[in-house]
Design a protein around this motif. Structure first.
Motif, mmCIF file in Angstrom:
data_model
loop_
_atom_site.group_PDB
_atom_site.id
_atom_site.type_symbol
_atom_site.label_atom_id
_atom_site.label_comp_id
_atom_site.label_asym_id
_atom_site.label_seq_id
_atom_site.Cartn_x
_atom_site.Cartn_y
_atom_site.Cartn_z
ATOM 1 N N MET A 104 0.832 -1.215 0.000
ATOM 2 C CA MET A 104 0.000 0.000 0.000
ATOM 3 C C MET A 104 0.864 1.262 0.000
ATOM 4 O O MET A 104 0.530 2.249 -0.659
ATOM 5 C CB MET A 104 -0.954 0.004 1.206
ATOM 6 N N ALA A 107 2.047 1.628 -3.485
ATOM 7 C CA ALA A 107 0.926 2.046 -4.329
ATOM 8 C C ALA A 107 0.655 3.540 -4.153
ATOM 9 O O ALA A 107 0.424 4.256 -5.138
ATOM 10 C CB ALA A 107 -0.329 1.243 -3.987
ATOM 11 N N LYS A 108 0.697 4.026 -2.932
ATOM 12 C CA LYS A 108 0.466 5.453 -2.693
ATOM 13 C C LYS A 108 1.531 6.298 -3.390
ATOM 14 O O LYS A 108 1.213 7.337 -3.967
ATOM 15 C CB LYS A 108 0.416 5.744 -1.192
ATOM 16 N N LEU A 111 0.672 6.295 -7.072
ATOM 17 C CA LEU A 111 -0.518 7.103 -7.339
ATOM 18 C C LEU A 111 -0.200 8.598 -7.289
ATOM 19 O O LEU A 111 -0.811 9.391 -7.996
ATOM 20 C CB LEU A 111 -1.630 6.758 -6.342
ATOM 21 N N ILE A 118 -4.956 2.458 -12.814
ATOM 22 C CA ILE A 118 -4.982 1.744 -11.538
ATOM 23 C C ILE A 118 -4.555 0.282 -11.724
ATOM 24 O O ILE A 118 -3.855 -0.276 -10.886
ATOM 25 C CB ILE A 118 -6.381 1.826 -10.892
ATOM 26 N N THR A 134 -8.039 -2.729 -5.392
ATOM 27 C CA THR A 134 -8.899 -1.592 -5.016
ATOM 28 C C THR A 134 -9.591 -1.850 -3.688
ATOM 29 O O THR A 134 -9.674 -0.952 -2.833
ATOM 30 C CB THR A 134 -9.921 -1.306 -6.133
ATOM 31 N N PHE A 137 -6.937 -1.572 -0.919
ATOM 32 C CA PHE A 137 -6.544 -0.171 -0.773
ATOM 33 C C PHE A 137 -7.620 0.599 -0.002
ATOM 34 O O PHE A 137 -7.321 1.338 0.942
ATOM 35 C CB PHE A 137 -6.323 0.467 -2.148
ATOM 36 N N SER A 144 -10.824 5.007 -2.214
ATOM 37 C CA SER A 144 -10.352 4.217 -3.354
ATOM 38 C C SER A 144 -9.041 4.795 -3.890
ATOM 39 O O SER A 144 -8.705 5.947 -3.616
ATOM 40 C CB SER A 144 -11.405 4.228 -4.459
ATOM 41 N N PRO A 145 -8.326 4.012 -4.689
ATOM 42 C CA PRO A 145 -7.088 4.531 -5.292
ATOM 43 C C PRO A 145 -7.341 5.780 -6.146
ATOM 44 O O PRO A 145 -6.543 6.725 -6.114
ATOM 45 C CB PRO A 145 -6.587 3.366 -6.148
ATOM 46 N N TYR A 148 -7.817 8.669 -3.826
ATOM 47 C CA TYR A 148 -6.523 9.011 -3.245
ATOM 48 C C TYR A 148 -5.712 9.855 -4.231
ATOM 49 O O TYR A 148 -5.141 10.883 -3.875
ATOM 50 C CB TYR A 148 -5.752 7.742 -2.864
ATOM 51 N N ARG A 149 -5.671 9.409 -5.476
ATOM 52 C CA ARG A 149 -4.924 10.136 -6.512
ATOM 53 C C ARG A 149 -5.471 11.560 -6.674
ATOM 54 O O ARG A 149 -4.713 12.515 -6.764
ATOM 55 C CB ARG A 149 -4.996 9.386 -7.830
#
Length: 154
Positions: A104, A107-108, A111, A118, A134, A137, A144-145, A148-149
């Motif tokens: 995670m 992933a952050k 993003l 995604i 998803t 996350f 959700s991703p 977040y983005r």
């Protein structure tokens, strides 16, 4: 164990009590630090700390691969059950919880810095299924991703 006093009973009782203590610390920590729930509860046994650090390093270097407790244990030359107990004892978290945390965090970063779909983010952090990624996350971060983005690009 105390009543039967078979060989090794003292160690088993001590380990069980310390495991219980770790669980109590984890519960307290989750209540006070919801977002920073991967702070490490440390016990100062150098051997256990070294083993846990080896496993953490292995996970951090291989998170993109399909990992299980067995694969991680093989990677650090320990039995899966022993590694799982040692890692839980030293960190307060299971191997899979730590793997999810590492994935995670990566992933952050992706993003925030990459304009890629995604499903590619999911693939780059070790998830074969974008839908599962998803869900994980959202469970970990509360959004959700995509959300977040959008928040990080404002």
């Amino acid at each position: 164990e105390v009543e039967q006093q078979q060989q090794g009973w003292r160690g088993e009782v001590a380990f069980t009590l310390l495991s219980l203590l770790v669980r109590v610390f984890r519960a307290m920590q989750e209540q006070t630090e919801t977002k920073q729930h991967h702070e490490v509860v440390r016990f100062f046994d150098p051997q256990i700390e070294k083993l846990a650090l080896r496993a953490k390093t292995y996970i951090e270097e291989n998170y993109i691969n399909d990992l299980s407790c067995e694969i991680i244990a093989r990677g650090v030359s320990l039995s899966p059950s022993y590694l799982a107990r040692v890692f839980q004892f030293a960190t307060g978290f299971s191997l899979m919880e730590y793997l999810t945390y590492v994935r995670m965090e990566q992933a952050k970063k992706l993003l925030q810095t990459e304009e890629i779909p995604i499903y590619l983010v999911a693939d780059r952090v070790g998830y074969n299924s974008p839908n599962y990624f998803t869900r994980v996350f959202k469970k970990q971060e509360g959004i959700s991703p995509n959300e977040y983005r959008q928040l990080k690009t404002l």
